[in-house]
Each structure stands twice: as structure tokens, then as C-alpha cells.
Design a protein around this motif. Structure first.
Motif, PDB file in Angstrom:
ATOM      1  N   LEU A  35      24.829  16.607  19.228  1.00  0.00           N
ATOM      2  CA  LEU A  35      25.257  17.038  17.993  1.00  0.00           C
ATOM      3  C   LEU A  35      24.325  16.070  17.257  1.00  0.00           C
ATOM      4  O   LEU A  35      22.912  16.996  16.085  1.00  0.00           O
ATOM      5  CB  LEU A  35      25.950  17.528  17.598  1.00  0.00           C
ATOM      6  CG  LEU A  35      27.101  17.648  16.733  1.00  0.00           C
ATOM      7  CD1 LEU A  35      26.405  19.187  16.601  1.00  0.00           C
ATOM      8  CD2 LEU A  35      28.088  17.726  16.358  1.00  0.00           C
ATOM      9  N   PHE A  36      23.908  15.072  16.969  1.00  0.00           N
ATOM     10  CA  PHE A  36      23.500  14.126  16.166  1.00  0.00           C
ATOM     11  C   PHE A  36      22.006  14.159  16.281  1.00  0.00           C
ATOM     12  O   PHE A  36      21.413  13.333  15.634  1.00  0.00           O
ATOM     13  CB  PHE A  36      24.827  12.876  15.615  1.00  0.00           C
ATOM     14  CG  PHE A  36      25.340  13.111  15.407  1.00  0.00           C
ATOM     15  CD1 PHE A  36      25.359  13.770  14.232  1.00  0.00           C
ATOM     16  CD2 PHE A  36      26.174  13.161  16.483  1.00  0.00           C
ATOM     17  CE1 PHE A  36      27.317  14.092  13.894  1.00  0.00           C
ATOM     18  CE2 PHE A  36      28.152  13.165  16.112  1.00  0.00           C
ATOM     19  CZ  PHE A  36      28.367  13.911  14.892  1.00  0.00           C
ATOM     20  N   SER A  37      21.331  14.677  16.954  1.00  0.00           N
ATOM     21  CA  SER A  37      19.750  14.163  17.939  1.00  0.00           C
ATOM     22  C   SER A  37      18.947  15.440  18.589  1.00  0.00           C
ATOM     23  O   SER A  37      19.587  15.403  20.149  1.00  0.00           O
ATOM     24  CB  SER A  37      19.503  12.598  19.029  1.00  0.00           C
ATOM     25  OG  SER A  37      18.557  12.512  18.714  1.00  0.00           O
ATOM     26  N   PRO A  38      19.294  16.183  18.066  1.00  0.00           N
ATOM     27  CA  PRO A  38      19.316  17.547  18.442  1.00  0.00           C
ATOM     28  C   PRO A  38      17.853  17.550  19.409  1.00  0.00           C
ATOM     29  O   PRO A  38      17.088  18.358  20.354  1.00  0.00           O
ATOM     30  CB  PRO A  38      19.631  19.028  17.966  1.00  0.00           C
ATOM     31  CG  PRO A  38      18.968  18.020  16.824  1.00  0.00           C
ATOM     32  CD  PRO A  38      19.567  16.771  16.712  1.00  0.00           C
ATOM     33  N   ASN A  39      16.755  16.811  18.951  1.00  0.00           N
ATOM     34  CA  ASN A  39      15.279  16.730  19.240  1.00  0.00           C
ATOM     35  C   ASN A  39      15.106  18.146  20.063  1.00  0.00           C
ATOM     36  O   ASN A  39      14.501  19.087  21.114  1.00  0.00           O
ATOM     37  CB  ASN A  39      15.782  16.580  21.715  1.00  0.00           C
ATOM     38  CG  ASN A  39      14.372  15.824  21.901  1.00  0.00           C
ATOM     39  OD1 ASN A  39      13.449  15.216  20.855  1.00  0.00           O
ATOM     40  ND2 ASN A  39      14.627  15.153  23.117  1.00  0.00           N
ATOM     41  N   ARG A  40      14.448  18.685  18.605  1.00  0.00           N
ATOM     42  CA  ARG A  40      13.927  20.673  18.947  1.00  0.00           C
ATOM     43  C   ARG A  40      12.703  19.820  18.872  1.00  0.00           C
ATOM     44  O   ARG A  40      11.766  18.554  17.991  1.00  0.00           O
ATOM     45  CB  ARG A  40      14.550  21.176  17.460  1.00  0.00           C
ATOM     46  CG  ARG A  40      16.111  21.439  17.489  1.00  0.00           C
ATOM     47  CD  ARG A  40      16.354  22.594  17.276  1.00  0.00           C
ATOM     48  NE  ARG A  40      15.918  24.163  18.091  1.00  0.00           N
ATOM     49  CZ  ARG A  40      16.348  24.277  18.687  1.00  0.00           C
ATOM     50  NH1 ARG A  40      17.442  23.994  19.356  1.00  0.00           N
ATOM     51  NH2 ARG A  40      15.876  25.171  19.413  1.00  0.00           N
ATOM     52  N   ILE A  41      11.781  20.824  19.641  1.00  0.00           N
ATOM     53  CA  ILE A  41      10.159  20.546  19.940  1.00  0.00           C
ATOM     54  C   ILE A  41      10.218  22.265  19.840  1.00  0.00           C
ATOM     55  O   ILE A  41      10.767  23.185  19.746  1.00  0.00           O
ATOM     56  CB  ILE A  41       9.490  20.039  20.743  1.00  0.00           C
ATOM     57  CG1 ILE A  41       9.930  20.804  21.995  1.00  0.00           C
ATOM     58  CG2 ILE A  41      10.396  18.761  20.877  1.00  0.00           C
ATOM     59  CD1 ILE A  41       9.738  19.720  23.265  1.00  0.00           C
ATOM     60  N   LYS A  42       8.634  22.355  18.740  1.00  0.00           N
ATOM     61  CA  LYS A  42       8.066  23.893  19.067  1.00  0.00           C
ATOM     62  C   LYS A  42       7.449  24.348  20.582  1.00  0.00           C
ATOM     63  O   LYS A  42       7.582  23.277  21.471  1.00  0.00           O
ATOM     64  CB  LYS A  42       6.306  23.817  18.432  1.00  0.00           C
ATOM     65  CG  LYS A  42       6.903  23.939  17.305  1.00  0.00           C
ATOM     66  CD  LYS A  42       5.640  23.831  15.999  1.00  0.00           C
ATOM     67  CE  LYS A  42       5.481  23.429  14.576  1.00  0.00           C
ATOM     68  NZ  LYS A  42       4.252  23.329  14.894  1.00  0.00           N
ATOM     69  N   THR A  43       7.937  25.456  21.143  1.00  0.00           N
ATOM     70  CA  THR A  43       7.738  26.423  21.941  1.00  0.00           C
ATOM     71  C   THR A  43       5.770  26.390  21.742  1.00  0.00           C
ATOM     72  O   THR A  43       5.893  26.862  21.177  1.00  0.00           O
ATOM     73  CB  THR A  43       8.456  27.087  22.596  1.00  0.00           C
ATOM     74  OG1 THR A  43      10.097  26.911  22.312  1.00  0.00           O
ATOM     75  CG2 THR A  43       8.585  28.141  23.704  1.00  0.00           C
ATOM     76  N   GLN A  44       6.095  26.023  23.251  1.00  0.00           N
ATOM     77  CA  GLN A  44       3.906  26.482  23.671  1.00  0.00           C
ATOM     78  C   GLN A  44       3.859  27.609  24.688  1.00  0.00           C
ATOM     79  O   GLN A  44       5.391  27.978  25.086  1.00  0.00           O
ATOM     80  CB  GLN A  44       3.712  25.492  24.249  1.00  0.00           C
ATOM     81  CG  GLN A  44       3.498  23.889  23.327  1.00  0.00           C
ATOM     82  CD  GLN A  44       3.062  22.703  24.379  1.00  0.00           C
ATOM     83  OE1 GLN A  44       1.475  22.900  25.102  1.00  0.00           O
ATOM     84  NE2 GLN A  44       3.953  22.077  24.786  1.00  0.00           N
ATOM     85  N   LEU A  45       2.816  28.683  23.857  1.00  0.00           N
ATOM     86  CA  LEU A  45       2.725  29.763  24.709  1.00  0.00           C
ATOM     87  C   LEU A  45       2.172  29.122  26.590  1.00  0.00           C
ATOM     88  O   LEU A  45       1.792  28.416  26.545  1.00  0.00           O
ATOM     89  CB  LEU A  45       1.576  30.607  24.734  1.00  0.00           C
ATOM     90  CG  LEU A  45       0.970  31.606  24.813  1.00  0.00           C
ATOM     91  CD1 LEU A  45       2.244  33.018  24.684  1.00  0.00           C
ATOM     92  CD2 LEU A  45      -0.375  31.743  24.120  1.00  0.00           C
TER      93      LEU A  45
END
Length: 335
Positions: free
Chosen positions: A304-314
């Protein structure tokens, strides 16, 4: 087709923080060094900690142990940091054991992966029923480190052990009518308690499919292990499909039948919700799910405090390898 696996060839641009740790690398090198020495000396392999982490593995079938001495490590690599085994083994979708992410790890102990056989039928010159050891025996196990992207917008990086799907298909000699490959999961409510649920939506067996050129692509594999060990029950033991440029629900688990067909098969999620889950299910940040965006993903481990979101690649980062399969197709229509 030659696979382009280097950083430059795949055009990966990743921060240093995502590179596999030195401790992990050295531990794995220790495993490989000792294994190679034992093989040269003609002695049995020693019992070591898993090269990826210290969690104990489940009992290993004899046929898999025999294959461990000759694994092609690093057949396909990734610069992404590996997901810890504990996360990969305890956070899964495997509705045969329940709908909660932790249900497979909690309830999969009832699965019996030995003995196991796979029926191969349909448009092939050599149909039959193969014991898993006979299915794998002619092939060398390869380590393939792939991204795994769930349609629910979370992801992992997993080191699989398996064989190219194309190698098996060539052995059974597809006929000229073979245009698609259909896969089917075990149906056994005694072993898979999720199949006993009165509230389940799935009409068992779970079914998935690929177009023939997708199945024959070098990236598509049949996996029988992960993290240097035999496939854990909750991750699809003893054999599962892995197609890294597609959403994870395409990578069907606990396979008991592979059928080559002339017409496109009706797959499970496509039948349940065709407006949400298409036959192709290629990872595409530009095509949102009707209920959420696919532009980013939550890479495990996260909190919750470190969601580690990254961009999705095609195509999950494998566009250089697979985009040509869909030349001229509208990816918004063929989702």
C-alpha cells in the motif's frame, strides 16, 4: 527466428535499481558451479539451497531430477529484477483452488502431479497420450526469464524452466488443417476444491487457445519448473503454458489435453465475458479493460505504501519479437 535478448536489441531502458542483486547472482553461480563439478565427476548432485531463495521445494519427480543436471540456464534473460519466489508462489489466480489470490497456495496441496499424462489430438499425424516424462524426455530444459503481466494490472518477473511449445508440436506432425491450438486443464473436484464451488462461474474445464503461428513462436513455452525447481502446485504443476506477450490468463495451468484444430476454439474467459476478455489478449497499454486502465501495472513485490507502479509496454516488452504476428490487424478490435 532469432530471439533478440540483449538490452540494446530489446530497447529496454531500466534503472539500476531493477537489476538482479549481486547476492542473488552469486548464490546462483554457486549452485551452477557445484552442479557442474558433480556432473563432471559422475556423482549425484548435492542437496543445496535453491539457487533463488531458501524456501524448501516440494518433492521432485525422478524425471525432473534427471533433467536438472543439463538445464540451459539463461536461455532467455531479462534485465528486470526477479520477483521473489515467495511472492510468485503465494499470489496467483488459479480458480480451480479458489478465487482469492492466496487460495492456490492454501489449497493446492491436494493436487497430485504424479503420475501425469497429456492427450494430444486433433489435426496431427501422431496423436496419442504421453506421460509427462515422455513428453519432456527428448528435450533439454531451458531457463526463460519472462515478465508475467496479469490482465488485472499487476505483474511479476519469473524464471521458468521448460521447453519450446513448437518442439512438441513438431513431434506430433500437425496437418495442413491445423490453424489453432486448444489447451485444457484437469477437471477433478477431489483434487481441485474450487471446482466444487456452487458459486463458481466457470464451466470446467478451463480452456485456452492460440493461433498456430503464436504457438510455434520461439517465445511460447511449456513450463515444468520455476526458480530452479519443479513447478509448485499452486503455479500450475506439473505443466503449464507460458506466453509472455499475452495477459496471464492465456498461460493455462495443469494441462491435460492439447488439441490442434482447424477452427478457433472458444476459450473460457472469452465465453464468460467477451466484452472484457478477447481471444488474443495481447498486452496493450493503449487498450483499457472496460473497468480499468492498462497503461500502468503494479510490479510485485508491492505494498500500500510502496505500490511499485510502472508503465506497461506493448506486447509486455516483446514487440520486437512478436509484433509481426499481428501485422495489419486492428489491436483494438482483436483484443
Amino acid at each position: 527466428m532469432l530471439l533478440k535478448t540483449s538490452r540494446s536489441a530489446l530497447r529496454w531502458s531500466l534503472p539500476e535499481s531493477q537489476v538482479t542483486s549481486e547476492a542473488l547472482y552469486l548464490n546462483r553461480r554457486r549452485f551452477l558451479t557445484v552442479s557442474a563439478g558433480a556432473a563432471l565427476a559422475g556423482t549425484a548432485l548435492p542437496v543445496l539451497a535453491n539457487p533463488y531463495d531458501a524456501e524448501p521445494a516440494e518433492p521432485t519427480p525422478a524425471w525432473f531430477k534427471a533433467k536438472q543436471a543439463d538445464i540451459q540456464w539463461g536461455a532467455i534473460k531479462a534485465d528486470d529484477a526477479l520477483t521473489p519466489f515467495a511472492d510468485a508462489a503465494r499470489y496467483n489466480n488459479f480458480y480451480e483452488f479458489g478465487t482469492d489470490k492466496g487460495d492456490p497456495a492454501r489449497f493446492a496441496a491436494s493436487l497430485r502431479p504424479e503420475p501425469w499424462s497429456v492427450v494430444i489430438d486433433g489435426e496431427v499425424a501422431k496423436p496419442g497420450k504421453l506421460g509427462l516424462e515422455d513428453l519432456i524426455q527428448p528435450h533439454r530444459l531451458e531457463e526463460r526469464i519472462y515478465r508475467l503481466r496479469c490482465v488485472e494490472a499487476w505483474s511479476m518477473v519469473v524464471p521458468w524452466l521448460g521447453i519450446p511449445l513448437s518442439a512438441l508440436l513438431k513431434r506430433v506432425e500437425p496437418t495442413s488443417k491445423a490453424k489453432y491450438v486448444r489447451f485444457e486443464t484437469l477437471v477433478d473436484p477431489e483434487q481441485m476444491p474450487g471446482q466444487r464451488s456452487a458459486f463458481g462461474l466457470i464451466d470446467w474445464p478451463y480452456v485456452e487457445g492460440l493461433r498456430m503461428d503464436e504457438a510455434m513462436h520461439p517465445l511460447s513455452i511449456l513450463a515444468v519448473g520455476m526458480y530452479g525447481r519443479f513447478m509448485p502446485k499452486q503455479n500450475g504443476a506439473p505443466i503449464r503454458l507460458v506466453v509472455p506477450w499475452k495477459y496471464g490468463f492465456k498461460s493455462i495451468k495443469s494441462i491435460v489435453r492439447i488439441s490442434l484444430l482447424e477452427k478457433q476454439p472458444r476459450t473460457t474467459w472469452e465465453a464468460l465475458a467477451p466484452n472484457e476478455y478477447g481471444f488474443y489478449a495481447n498486452v496493450n497499454p493503449e487498450v483499457s479493460h472496460p473497468r480499468w486502465s492498462q497503461a500502468t501495472e503494479r510490479r510485485l513485490p508491492s505494498s500500500l505504501f510502496s505500490p511499485n507502479r510502472i508503465k506497461t509496454q506493448l506486447f509486455n516488452g516483446y514487440a520486437d519479437e512478436v509484433a509481426s504476428l499481428y501485422s495489419g490487424m486492428d489491436l483494438r478490435v482483436n483484443y
